[in-house]
Design a protein around this motif. Structure first.
Motif, PDB file in Angstrom:
ATOM      1  N   THR A  24       0.865  -1.177   0.000  1.00  0.00           N
ATOM      2  CA  THR A  24       0.000   0.000   0.000  1.00  0.00           C
ATOM      3  C   THR A  24       0.902   1.228   0.000  1.00  0.00           C
ATOM      4  O   THR A  24       2.084   1.121   0.341  1.00  0.00           O
ATOM      5  CB  THR A  24      -0.892   0.016   1.253  1.00  0.00           C
ATOM      6  OG1 THR A  24      -0.048   0.088   2.411  1.00  0.00           O
ATOM      7  CG2 THR A  24      -1.773  -1.230   1.328  1.00  0.00           C
ATOM      8  N   PRO A  25       0.379   2.392  -0.357  1.00  0.00           N
ATOM      9  CA  PRO A  25       1.235   3.587  -0.360  1.00  0.00           C
ATOM     10  C   PRO A  25       1.926   3.842   0.978  1.00  0.00           C
ATOM     11  O   PRO A  25       3.078   4.257   1.019  1.00  0.00           O
ATOM     12  CB  PRO A  25       0.270   4.720  -0.721  1.00  0.00           C
ATOM     13  CG  PRO A  25      -0.757   4.041  -1.572  1.00  0.00           C
ATOM     14  CD  PRO A  25      -0.940   2.675  -0.934  1.00  0.00           C
ATOM     15  N   GLU A  26       1.249   3.561   2.070  1.00  0.00           N
ATOM     16  CA  GLU A  26       1.836   3.841   3.381  1.00  0.00           C
ATOM     17  C   GLU A  26       2.727   2.719   3.912  1.00  0.00           C
ATOM     18  O   GLU A  26       3.349   2.849   4.967  1.00  0.00           O
ATOM     19  CB  GLU A  26       0.752   4.183   4.412  1.00  0.00           C
ATOM     20  CG  GLU A  26      -0.339   3.151   4.575  1.00  0.00           C
ATOM     21  CD  GLU A  26      -1.468   3.245   3.543  1.00  0.00           C
ATOM     22  OE1 GLU A  26      -2.267   2.310   3.495  1.00  0.00           O
ATOM     23  OE2 GLU A  26      -1.540   4.221   2.785  1.00  0.00           O
ATOM     24  N   ASP A  61      22.117   7.415  -4.770  1.00  0.00           N
ATOM     25  CA  ASP A  61      22.189   6.972  -3.373  1.00  0.00           C
ATOM     26  C   ASP A  61      21.476   7.953  -2.441  1.00  0.00           C
ATOM     27  O   ASP A  61      20.785   7.546  -1.510  1.00  0.00           O
ATOM     28  CB  ASP A  61      23.641   6.793  -2.929  1.00  0.00           C
ATOM     29  CG  ASP A  61      24.317   5.618  -3.609  1.00  0.00           C
ATOM     30  OD1 ASP A  61      23.608   4.739  -4.152  1.00  0.00           O
ATOM     31  OD2 ASP A  61      25.560   5.581  -3.612  1.00  0.00           O
ATOM     32  N   GLU A  62      21.654   9.256  -2.703  1.00  0.00           N
ATOM     33  CA  GLU A  62      21.007  10.275  -1.866  1.00  0.00           C
ATOM     34  C   GLU A  62      19.485  10.162  -1.948  1.00  0.00           C
ATOM     35  O   GLU A  62      18.788  10.379  -0.960  1.00  0.00           O
ATOM     36  CB  GLU A  62      21.400  11.691  -2.291  1.00  0.00           C
ATOM     37  CG  GLU A  62      22.884  11.961  -2.406  1.00  0.00           C
ATOM     38  CD  GLU A  62      23.450  11.590  -3.771  1.00  0.00           C
ATOM     39  OE1 GLU A  62      23.105  12.216  -4.788  1.00  0.00           O
ATOM     40  OE2 GLU A  62      24.252  10.639  -3.808  1.00  0.00           O
ATOM     41  N   ASP A  63      18.987   9.850  -3.139  1.00  0.00           N
ATOM     42  CA  ASP A  63      17.542   9.682  -3.315  1.00  0.00           C
ATOM     43  C   ASP A  63      17.070   8.411  -2.615  1.00  0.00           C
ATOM     44  O   ASP A  63      16.036   8.411  -1.953  1.00  0.00           O
ATOM     45  CB  ASP A  63      17.174   9.605  -4.805  1.00  0.00           C
ATOM     46  CG  ASP A  63      17.527  10.875  -5.553  1.00  0.00           C
ATOM     47  OD1 ASP A  63      17.371  11.973  -4.975  1.00  0.00           O
ATOM     48  OD2 ASP A  63      17.960  10.770  -6.712  1.00  0.00           O
ATOM     49  N   ALA A  64      17.822   7.344  -2.770  1.00  0.00           N
ATOM     50  CA  ALA A  64      17.442   6.056  -2.178  1.00  0.00           C
ATOM     51  C   ALA A  64      17.373   6.139  -0.660  1.00  0.00           C
ATOM     52  O   ALA A  64      16.534   5.489  -0.035  1.00  0.00           O
ATOM     53  CB  ALA A  64      18.418   4.967  -2.613  1.00  0.00           C
ATOM     54  N   GLU A  65      18.241   6.964  -0.063  1.00  0.00           N
ATOM     55  CA  GLU A  65      18.233   7.123   1.394  1.00  0.00           C
ATOM     56  C   GLU A  65      16.934   7.722   1.903  1.00  0.00           C
ATOM     57  O   GLU A  65      16.584   7.552   3.067  1.00  0.00           O
ATOM     58  CB  GLU A  65      19.413   8.002   1.831  1.00  0.00           C
ATOM     59  CG  GLU A  65      20.754   7.326   1.669  1.00  0.00           C
ATOM     60  CD  GLU A  65      21.920   8.260   1.949  1.00  0.00           C
ATOM     61  OE1 GLU A  65      21.690   9.410   2.388  1.00  0.00           O
ATOM     62  OE2 GLU A  65      23.059   7.835   1.727  1.00  0.00           O
ATOM     63  N   ASN A  66      16.213   8.429   1.041  1.00  0.00           N
ATOM     64  CA  ASN A  66      14.956   9.070   1.430  1.00  0.00           C
ATOM     65  C   ASN A  66      13.734   8.225   1.087  1.00  0.00           C
ATOM     66  O   ASN A  66      12.606   8.678   1.274  1.00  0.00           O
ATOM     67  CB  ASN A  66      14.844  10.443   0.764  1.00  0.00           C
ATOM     68  CG  ASN A  66      15.918  11.386   1.259  1.00  0.00           C
ATOM     69  OD1 ASN A  66      16.200  11.437   2.455  1.00  0.00           O
ATOM     70  ND2 ASN A  66      16.538  12.110   0.349  1.00  0.00           N
ATOM     71  N   VAL A  70       6.337   2.963   0.161  1.00  0.00           N
ATOM     72  CA  VAL A  70       5.906   2.857  -1.238  1.00  0.00           C
ATOM     73  C   VAL A  70       5.547   4.253  -1.759  1.00  0.00           C
ATOM     74  O   VAL A  70       5.864   4.602  -2.900  1.00  0.00           O
ATOM     75  CB  VAL A  70       4.726   1.870  -1.366  1.00  0.00           C
ATOM     76  CG1 VAL A  70       4.167   1.867  -2.777  1.00  0.00           C
ATOM     77  CG2 VAL A  70       5.169   0.459  -0.951  1.00  0.00           C
ATOM     78  N   GLN A  71       4.926   5.077  -0.908  1.00  0.00           N
ATOM     79  CA  GLN A  71       4.579   6.444  -1.317  1.00  0.00           C
ATOM     80  C   GLN A  71       5.826   7.243  -1.673  1.00  0.00           C
ATOM     81  O   GLN A  71       5.803   8.048  -2.614  1.00  0.00           O
ATOM     82  CB  GLN A  71       3.793   7.168  -0.223  1.00  0.00           C
ATOM     83  CG  GLN A  71       3.286   8.545  -0.652  1.00  0.00           C
ATOM     84  CD  GLN A  71       2.308   8.474  -1.813  1.00  0.00           C
ATOM     85  OE1 GLN A  71       1.329   7.744  -1.758  1.00  0.00           O
ATOM     86  NE2 GLN A  71       2.565   9.238  -2.870  1.00  0.00           N
ATOM     87  N   ASP A  72       6.932   7.009  -0.965  1.00  0.00           N
ATOM     88  CA  ASP A  72       8.180   7.702  -1.298  1.00  0.00           C
ATOM     89  C   ASP A  72       8.631   7.348  -2.720  1.00  0.00           C
ATOM     90  O   ASP A  72       9.144   8.201  -3.437  1.00  0.00           O
ATOM     91  CB  ASP A  72       9.280   7.340  -0.304  1.00  0.00           C
ATOM     92  CG  ASP A  72       9.035   7.885   1.097  1.00  0.00           C
ATOM     93  OD1 ASP A  72       8.263   8.862   1.252  1.00  0.00           O
ATOM     94  OD2 ASP A  72       9.618   7.319   2.048  1.00  0.00           O
ATOM     95  N   ALA A  78       7.009  10.675  -9.465  1.00  0.00           N
ATOM     96  CA  ALA A  78       6.255  11.866  -9.864  1.00  0.00           C
ATOM     97  C   ALA A  78       7.210  13.023 -10.116  1.00  0.00           C
ATOM     98  O   ALA A  78       7.015  13.804 -11.060  1.00  0.00           O
ATOM     99  CB  ALA A  78       5.227  12.231  -8.787  1.00  0.00           C
ATOM    100  N   GLY A  79       8.265  13.123  -9.315  1.00  0.00           N
ATOM    101  CA  GLY A  79       9.267  14.157  -9.510  1.00  0.00           C
ATOM    102  C   GLY A  79      10.056  13.976 -10.810  1.00  0.00           C
ATOM    103  O   GLY A  79      10.658  14.920 -11.308  1.00  0.00           O
ATOM    104  N   GLN A  80      10.016  12.763 -11.350  1.00  0.00           N
ATOM    105  CA  GLN A  80      10.672  12.475 -12.626  1.00  0.00           C
ATOM    106  C   GLN A  80       9.698  12.616 -13.790  1.00  0.00           C
ATOM    107  O   GLN A  80      10.010  12.278 -14.934  1.00  0.00           O
ATOM    108  CB  GLN A  80      11.237  11.040 -12.621  1.00  0.00           C
ATOM    109  CG  GLN A  80      12.216  10.770 -11.502  1.00  0.00           C
ATOM    110  CD  GLN A  80      13.406  11.703 -11.528  1.00  0.00           C
ATOM    111  OE1 GLN A  80      14.036  11.890 -12.546  1.00  0.00           O
ATOM    112  NE2 GLN A  80      13.708  12.302 -10.378  1.00  0.00           N
TER     113      GLN A  80
END
Length: 83
Positions: A24-26, A61-66, A70-72, A78-80
């Protein structure tokens, strides 16, 4: 055509070997879906591959850390420009 969420869910189910109903997104990748650090690396690669025809991007890597839920993943896509 499947939605971005449906496509992400398909990748998460395949990579983490969990039931679709768990994704689920959360859902937290570690706490809820029992992913470890190697699973997260494999998942980011699988997401890149699954969406490579839609947009050219790399999950750094910086993106993956955040990415914790699933929502992330959905927010990153969406940012892409994928939504």
């Amino acid at each position: 055509m499947a939605t971005v969420f449906e496509r992400v869910r398909e990748v998460v189910v395949k990579q983490l070997k969990v039931g679709a109903e768990e994704v689920t997104p959360e859902a937290n990748l570690v706490d809820d879906l029992r992913a470890d650090s190697l699973d997260i690396v494999d998942l980011t690669i699988a997401i890149e591959e699954a969406f490579s025809e839609d947009a050219e991007f790399e999950i750094r890597d910086e993106d993956a850390e955040n990415i914790h839920t699933v929502q992330d993943i959905l927010d990153f896509l969406a940012g892409q420009g994928l939504s």
